[in-house]
Design a protein around this motif. Structure first.
Motif, PDB file in Angstrom:
ATOM      1  N   LEU A 313       0.936  -1.216  -0.029  1.00 31.23           N
ATOM      2  CA  LEU A 313       0.058   0.019  -0.018  1.00 31.23           C
ATOM      3  C   LEU A 313       0.934   1.293   0.018  1.00 31.23           C
ATOM      4  CD1 LEU A 313      -2.711   1.329   0.108  1.00 31.23           C
ATOM      5  CD2 LEU A 313      -2.788   1.113   2.647  1.00 31.23           C
ATOM      6  N   ALA A 314       1.968   1.197   0.861  1.00 33.35           N
ATOM      7  CA  ALA A 314       2.777   2.459   0.653  1.00 33.35           C
ATOM      8  C   ALA A 314       3.392   2.544  -0.793  1.00 33.35           C
ATOM      9  CB  ALA A 314       4.048   2.246   1.860  1.00 33.35           C
ATOM     10  N   LEU A 315       3.790   1.618  -1.272  1.00 30.65           N
ATOM     11  CA  LEU A 315       4.522   1.654  -2.536  1.00 30.65           C
ATOM     12  C   LEU A 315       3.386   2.101  -3.587  1.00 30.65           C
ATOM     13  CD1 LEU A 315       6.941   1.220  -4.662  1.00 30.65           C
ATOM     14  CD2 LEU A 315       5.714  -1.137  -4.942  1.00 30.65           C
ATOM     15  N   ALA A 316       2.175   1.782  -3.426  1.00 30.33           N
ATOM     16  CA  ALA A 316       1.079   2.355  -4.230  1.00 30.33           C
ATOM     17  C   ALA A 316       0.757   3.815  -4.198  1.00 30.33           C
ATOM     18  CB  ALA A 316      -0.517   1.521  -4.157  1.00 30.33           C
ATOM     19  N   LEU A 317       0.816   4.245  -2.842  1.00 29.42           N
ATOM     20  CA  LEU A 317       0.812   5.572  -2.529  1.00 29.42           C
ATOM     21  C   LEU A 317       1.898   6.369  -2.858  1.00 29.42           C
ATOM     22  CD1 LEU A 317      -0.834   5.120   0.991  1.00 29.42           C
ATOM     23  CD2 LEU A 317      -2.006   5.980  -1.152  1.00 29.42           C
ATOM     24  N   SER A 318       3.209   5.831  -2.833  1.00 27.44           N
ATOM     25  CA  SER A 318       4.193   6.475  -3.344  1.00 27.44           C
ATOM     26  C   SER A 318       4.333   6.624  -4.911  1.00 27.44           C
ATOM     27  CB  SER A 318       5.553   5.619  -3.047  1.00 27.44           C
ATOM     28  OG  SER A 318       6.720   6.191  -3.371  1.00 27.44           O
ATOM     29  N   CYS A 319       3.875   6.003  -5.738  1.00 31.00           N
ATOM     30  CA  CYS A 319       3.622   5.846  -6.914  1.00 31.00           C
ATOM     31  C   CYS A 319       2.683   7.121  -7.401  1.00 31.00           C
ATOM     32  CB  CYS A 319       3.207   4.758  -7.756  1.00 31.00           C
ATOM     33  SG  CYS A 319       4.596   3.369  -7.539  1.00 31.00           S
ATOM     34  N   MET A 320       1.651   7.011  -6.674  1.00 38.06           N
ATOM     35  CA  MET A 320       0.448   7.852  -6.778  1.00 38.06           C
ATOM     36  C   MET A 320       0.871   9.430  -6.833  1.00 38.06           C
ATOM     37  SD  MET A 320      -2.713   5.988  -5.329  1.00 38.06           S
ATOM     38  CE  MET A 320      -3.753   7.253  -5.493  1.00 38.06           C
ATOM     39  N   SER A 321       1.975   9.521  -5.596  1.00 39.98           N
ATOM     40  CA  SER A 321       2.207  10.923  -5.070  1.00 39.98           C
ATOM     41  C   SER A 321       3.455  11.292  -5.817  1.00 39.98           C
ATOM     42  CB  SER A 321       2.550  10.929  -3.658  1.00 39.98           C
ATOM     43  OG  SER A 321       3.004  12.099  -3.192  1.00 39.98           O
ATOM     44  N   HIS A 322       4.721  10.678  -5.807  1.00 37.61           N
ATOM     45  CA  HIS A 322       5.765  11.037  -6.484  1.00 37.61           C
ATOM     46  C   HIS A 322       5.831  11.096  -7.915  1.00 37.61           C
ATOM     47  CE1 HIS A 322       7.559   9.887  -2.362  1.00 37.61           C
ATOM     48  NE2 HIS A 322       6.988  11.089  -2.205  1.00 37.61           N
ATOM     49  N   ASP A 323       5.157   9.864  -8.578  1.00 35.43           N
ATOM     50  CA  ASP A 323       5.201   9.932 -10.009  1.00 35.43           C
ATOM     51  C   ASP A 323       3.997  10.264 -10.641  1.00 35.43           C
ATOM     52  OD1 ASP A 323       7.803   8.729  -9.524  1.00 35.43           O
ATOM     53  OD2 ASP A 323       7.116   6.939  -9.096  1.00 35.43           O
ATOM     54  N   GLN A 324       3.031  10.883  -9.765  1.00 34.33           N
ATOM     55  CA  GLN A 324       1.711  11.305 -10.556  1.00 34.33           C
ATOM     56  C   GLN A 324       1.087  10.359 -11.061  1.00 34.33           C
ATOM     57  OE1 GLN A 324       0.397  14.339  -9.682  1.00 34.33           O
ATOM     58  NE2 GLN A 324       1.893  14.053  -8.368  1.00 34.33           N
ATOM     59  N   GLU A 325       1.184   8.915 -10.625  1.00 33.49           N
ATOM     60  CA  GLU A 325       0.744   7.817 -11.358  1.00 33.49           C
ATOM     61  C   GLU A 325      -0.551   7.409 -10.556  1.00 33.49           C
ATOM     62  OE1 GLU A 325       1.589   6.445 -14.176  1.00 33.49           O
ATOM     63  OE2 GLU A 325       3.928   6.910 -14.170  1.00 33.49           O
ATOM     64  N   LEU A 326      -1.523   8.451 -11.095  1.00 34.66           N
ATOM     65  CA  LEU A 326      -2.826   7.878 -10.375  1.00 34.66           C
ATOM     66  C   LEU A 326      -3.654   6.663 -10.762  1.00 34.66           C
ATOM     67  CD1 LEU A 326      -4.203  11.557 -10.210  1.00 34.66           C
ATOM     68  CD2 LEU A 326      -3.089  10.386  -8.490  1.00 34.66           C
ATOM     69  N   HIS A 327      -3.009   6.075 -11.831  1.00 34.71           N
ATOM     70  CA  HIS A 327      -3.872   4.726 -12.125  1.00 34.71           C
ATOM     71  C   HIS A 327      -3.638   3.673 -11.150  1.00 34.71           C
ATOM     72  CE1 HIS A 327       0.084   3.996 -14.059  1.00 34.71           C
ATOM     73  NE2 HIS A 327       0.050   2.796 -13.613  1.00 34.71           N
ATOM     74  N   TYR A 328      -2.612   3.895 -10.176  1.00 38.69           N
ATOM     75  CA  TYR A 328      -2.472   3.059  -8.913  1.00 38.69           C
ATOM     76  C   TYR A 328      -3.533   3.123  -7.887  1.00 38.69           C
ATOM     77  CZ  TYR A 328       2.451   1.600 -10.462  1.00 38.69           C
ATOM     78  OH  TYR A 328       3.720   1.463 -10.784  1.00 38.69           O
ATOM     79  N   GLY A 329      -4.472   4.109  -8.146  1.00 36.86           N
ATOM     80  CA  GLY A 329      -5.391   4.060  -7.258  1.00 36.86           C
ATOM     81  C   GLY A 329      -6.387   2.779  -7.409  1.00 36.86           C
ATOM     82  N   ASP A 330      -6.500   2.200  -8.453  1.00 37.61           N
ATOM     83  CA  ASP A 330      -7.292   0.954  -8.417  1.00 37.61           C
ATOM     84  C   ASP A 330      -6.656   0.036  -7.368  1.00 37.61           C
ATOM     85  OD1 ASP A 330      -9.197   1.975  -9.986  1.00 37.61           O
ATOM     86  OD2 ASP A 330      -8.050   1.186 -11.961  1.00 37.61           O
ATOM     87  N   SER A 331      -5.416  -0.016  -7.538  1.00 33.84           N
ATOM     88  CA  SER A 331      -4.600  -1.042  -6.722  1.00 33.84           C
ATOM     89  C   SER A 331      -4.531  -0.582  -5.111  1.00 33.84           C
ATOM     90  CB  SER A 331      -3.210  -0.994  -7.059  1.00 33.84           C
ATOM     91  OG  SER A 331      -3.060  -1.732  -8.391  1.00 33.84           O
ATOM     92  N   MET A 332      -4.733   0.716  -5.023  1.00 34.20           N
ATOM     93  CA  MET A 332      -4.874   1.255  -3.752  1.00 34.20           C
ATOM     94  C   MET A 332      -6.247   0.654  -2.978  1.00 34.20           C
ATOM     95  SD  MET A 332      -5.424   4.976  -2.369  1.00 34.20           S
ATOM     96  CE  MET A 332      -7.008   5.070  -2.721  1.00 34.20           C
ATOM     97  N   HIS A 333      -7.400   0.859  -3.812  1.00 31.99           N
ATOM     98  CA  HIS A 333      -8.699   0.613  -3.470  1.00 31.99           C
ATOM     99  C   HIS A 333      -8.626  -1.131  -3.088  1.00 31.99           C
ATOM    100  CE1 HIS A 333     -10.320   4.114  -5.874  1.00 31.99           C
ATOM    101  NE2 HIS A 333      -9.596   4.606  -4.664  1.00 31.99           N
ATOM    102  N   ILE A 334      -8.153  -1.950  -3.994  1.00 34.52           N
ATOM    103  CA  ILE A 334      -8.158  -3.291  -3.977  1.00 34.52           C
ATOM    104  C   ILE A 334      -7.343  -3.628  -2.547  1.00 34.52           C
ATOM    105  CG2 ILE A 334      -7.099  -5.455  -4.849  1.00 34.52           C
ATOM    106  CD1 ILE A 334      -7.619  -4.232  -7.750  1.00 34.52           C
ATOM    107  N   LEU A 335      -6.248  -3.223  -2.365  1.00 32.23           N
ATOM    108  CA  LEU A 335      -5.459  -3.429  -1.138  1.00 32.23           C
ATOM    109  C   LEU A 335      -6.384  -3.192  -0.022  1.00 32.23           C
ATOM    110  CD1 LEU A 335      -1.911  -2.396  -2.267  1.00 32.23           C
ATOM    111  CD2 LEU A 335      -2.554  -4.784  -1.699  1.00 32.23           C
ATOM    112  N   MET A 336      -6.940  -1.858  -0.010  1.00 32.06           N
ATOM    113  CA  MET A 336      -7.587  -1.300   1.381  1.00 32.06           C
ATOM    114  C   MET A 336      -8.917  -2.291   1.555  1.00 32.06           C
ATOM    115  SD  MET A 336      -6.991   2.834   0.986  1.00 32.06           S
ATOM    116  CE  MET A 336      -7.757   2.977   2.815  1.00 32.06           C
ATOM    117  N   ARG A 337      -9.540  -2.705   0.506  1.00 34.29           N
ATOM    118  CA  ARG A 337     -10.577  -3.375   0.689  1.00 34.29           C
ATOM    119  C   ARG A 337     -10.266  -4.899   1.186  1.00 34.29           C
ATOM    120  NH1 ARG A 337     -12.313  -1.464  -4.409  1.00 34.29           N
ATOM    121  NH2 ARG A 337     -11.686  -3.458  -5.231  1.00 34.29           N
TER     122      ARG A 337
END
Length: 516
Positions: A313-337
């Motif tokens: 989850l930290a890696l997904a958030l890092s990619c979303m934040s630092h690299d502006q890779e917002l498509h990782y949001g789907d993976s973030m949702h899956i992990l949190m669910r």
């Protein structure tokens, strides 16, 4: 046309009579601008009559065999050109005349290697029967078996098995079975494996045939290799403990991923020192869901040495934040669910980025549900992690604190000395407006007094007195319902109070830091 050039044209076009007349005045040893003799031209074009004519004219020379093996500028001989173009009858004539079937051109190819490279298996078989050396290699140290396996020429591969050298390596230390797997040729893999080829032999980069087949997304090759005993737990990288399943997790073939998950070591799922493929699957939500369905943990083990984070989850958030890779949001949702917890590192990744924080809180609110009986916004462990990260991000709290409180975080959770010491003045005021400031513990009052004394915070006059009754009432209501229910549900609108009080109960009258 210049008569010298006419000699080569006549040989190339099969005009034997004209060629005979021209050779009365011109030598068979003449070369054109490509270094070709008339024999090269006739052989490459498959003009057997002209080949015989030229050989007849050259027979009077005392260096007949040397002439037959004359090289063009590219290093190719007449027999090479004939074989390369598939003219077997010409090849046989030249071999009878003394042509060396194993001479290499400048690129390191023999006629046999060239025939295989150009998908001419029939010519390759004929050359082998004529005495071509099957173990000679090209500039990359690739033998005929290497090339045939890479091209998927299964009949030729079967024939070459009689000559051995199953595990001969090329420059990249790849064997025939590796190249067959790498190119997805299941039949060749099967033939080589049945013949005893090493299914776990590693290339220069440590990759195995199973890894190669996985990257090629060839289900059939993967299945054949596993059937013949390929070990899915061989480390295939010199940089980190990468297995075939890690490669599968980054690709798009769910069947291969599931097949490898069933045979990969259980220690990979959560044991320290191992690397969960969940990290690699973050780029592909479908593969991530498949791994979780196969029993891999959404939290996995910390992998700071490889990914520099403590959780997927930290890696997904890092990619979303630092690299502006917002498509990782789907993976973030899956992990949190799936139950992934928010660690201190997760908060450090998202607190400075309003967009990522908003997506995270939106997902958490959705997961927790609404209405009476819904679970709290954060667990105890997550709340402790937030406090620690909040202290480190205190100076920017004005940009992230309102979002947290509006999502249902209990503001009392952040009433800790270290945080109050470092937030800006307007953020401190905002936080105090959300609580009963008259009941603050002495350590917190000391912080406020010191800040007031040092002029880093000027409290509004009303904070010096007892909170008004209307404020205490809404605090009591929030305590009764729970802040996460009050702030993120329609519970307020269902209360039997005038509609004008709804905004008041939701603390809409309190100005957030930076708002006017």
């Amino acid at each position: 046309m210049d008569e010298g050039k006419c000699v080569f044209a006549a040989a190339r076009h099969g005009d034997r009579e004209r060629l005979r007349k021209l050779l009365i005045y011109h030598s068979v040893y003449d070369k054109n601008d490509r270094g070709n003799t008339p024999l090269h031209e006739a052989a490459g074009a498959g003009m057997i009559g002209c080949v015989r004519e030229i050989l007849s004219m050259a027979a009077a020379s005392g260096v007949f065999t040397e002439y037959v093996n004359t090289r063009a500028t590219n290093g190719q001989t007449a027999v090479f050109m004939a074989a390369d173009m598939g003219h077997l009858n010409v090849v046989k004539v030249l071999l009878t005349a003394g042509a060396n079937i194993n001479i290499k051109d400048k690129s390191g190819l023999t006629p046999l290697l060239a025939a295989v490279s150009n998908y001419k298996p029939a010519m390759a078989k004929a050359l082998i029967k004529c005495g071509a050396e099957v173990h000679l290699t090209d500039a990359s140290r690739q033998s005929c078996l290497h090339l045939a396996s890479a091209k998927g020429l299964s009949e030729l591969v079967s024939m070459l098995l009689y000559f051995g050298s199953l595990d001969l390596r090329n420059k990249k230390q790849k064997t025939a079975i590796y190249l067959a797997a790498e190119n997805g040729h299941q039949e060749c893999v099967e033939i080589l494996a049945n013949a005893g080829a090493n299914v776990d032999i590693q290339a220069k980069d440590c990759s195995t045939p199973l890894m190669a087949a996985t990257k090629a997304q060839s289900e059939r090759c993967v299945e054949v290799l596993l059937k013949h005993g390929a070990d899915p737990n061989v480390v295939c990288s010199i940089l980190w403990p990468q297995l075939a399943i890690h490669a599968a997790a980054k690709l798009e073939n769910v069947n291969i991923l599931k097949r490898l998950a069933a045979v990969t070591t259980p220690e990979l799922r959560s044991t320290a020192g191992q690397v969960s493929p969940v990290y690699e699957a973050l780029e592909n939500p479908e593969m991530l869901e498949a791994l979780l369905a196969e029993g891999f943990s959404p939290e996995a083990q910390p992998c700071g040495d490889v990914y520099e984070v403590d959780s997927p989850l930290a890696l997904a958030l890092s990619c979303m934040s630092h690299d502006q890779e917002l498509h990782y949001g789907d993976s973030m949702h899956i992990l949190m669910r799936a139950g992934a917890r928010l660690t201190e590192e997760c908060w450090q990744m998202c607190l400075p980025d309003p967009t990522v924080l908003e997506l995270l809180l939106e997902q958490r609110c959705e997961d927790k549900g609404k209405g009476p009986g819904a679970s709290g916004l954060l667990s105890g462990v997550e709340l402790e992690a937030l406090r620690s990260a909040a202290v480190q991000c205190a100076e920017e709290a004005g940009s992230w604190l309102p979002a947290l409180l509006e999502s249902g975080l209990d503001p009392n959770a952040l009433l800790v000395p270290d945080f109050l010491e470092n937030v800006t003045g307007d953020t401190l005021t905002y936080l105090l407006e959300m609580v009963d400031w008259s009941t603050l513990a002495w350590p917190l009052r000391d912080v406020l007094q010191q800040r007031h004394k040092m002029k880093t915070w000027t409290p509004p006059a009303h904070l010096e007195s007892v909170p008004p009754l209307f404020h205490l009432c809404r605090l009591r209501l929030r305590a009764h319902l729970g802040p996460d229910v009050l702030m993120r549900s329609d519970a307020v609108t269902q209360l039997p109070v005038p509609p004008l009080l709804h905004d008041h109960l939701l603390f809409a009258d309190i100005t957030a830091p930076g708002d006017t």
